[in-house]
Scaffold this active site. Structure first.
Site, PDB file in Angstrom:
ATOM      1  N   CYS A  31       0.942  -1.324   0.007  1.00 17.31           N
ATOM      2  CA  CYS A  31      -0.136  -0.026   0.127  1.00 17.31           C
ATOM      3  C   CYS A  31       0.845   1.291   0.081  1.00 17.31           C
ATOM      4  O   CYS A  31       1.618   1.446   0.900  1.00 17.31           O
ATOM      5  CB  CYS A  31      -0.947  -0.065   1.081  1.00 17.31           C
ATOM      6  SG  CYS A  31      -1.742   1.397   1.565  1.00 17.31           S
ATOM      7  N   CYS A  34      -0.269   3.906   2.521  1.00 15.23           N
ATOM      8  CA  CYS A  34       0.346   3.283   3.959  1.00 15.23           C
ATOM      9  C   CYS A  34       1.681   3.912   4.185  1.00 15.23           C
ATOM     10  O   CYS A  34       2.123   4.361   5.392  1.00 15.23           O
ATOM     11  CB  CYS A  34       0.351   1.949   3.961  1.00 15.23           C
ATOM     12  SG  CYS A  34      -1.365   1.275   3.878  1.00 15.23           S
TER      13      CYS A  34
END
Length: 106
Positions: A31, A34
């Site tokens: 991600c 993230c």
């Protein structure tokens, strides 16, 4: 004070039974957003460590907690207070916004 690594098996002790509020960052290696907020969360852990614990849980390695708390997209951050979810923020945001959200929820 670095962010705390949490797993499904440690979730109750580290988050639900914690003696102060805990922000849990639900994330994954793949991600991008993230990874973008990771450094901000590390800095906020240093700045706000007296008032709140900032924890991270990898959803690929720990599927139970995200399922239990309805995490559908990442990054999702949930602030737990007295063992219950008190506030949720979905998506990446600048450090100043993350700090404002945490302080506003405490």
């Amino acid at each position: 004070m670095a962010t705390k690594k949490v797993t499904d098996s440690s979730f109750h002790a580290d988050v639900i039974a914690a003696d102060k509020p805990v922000v849990v960052d639900f994330w994954a290696e793949w991600c991008g957003p993230c990874k973008m907020i990771g450094p901000s969360l590390e800095e906020l852990s240093d700045e706000l460590g007296e008032k709140v614990t900032i924890a991270k849980i990898n959803i690929d390695e720990n599927p139970d907690a995200p399922a239990k708390y309805g995490v559908r997209g990442i990054p999702t951050m949930i602030l737990f207070k007295d063992g219950a979810p008190a506030s949720t923020k979905v998506g990446a945001a600048p450090k100043s916004q993350l700090k404002g959200w945490i302080e506003g929820a405490l």
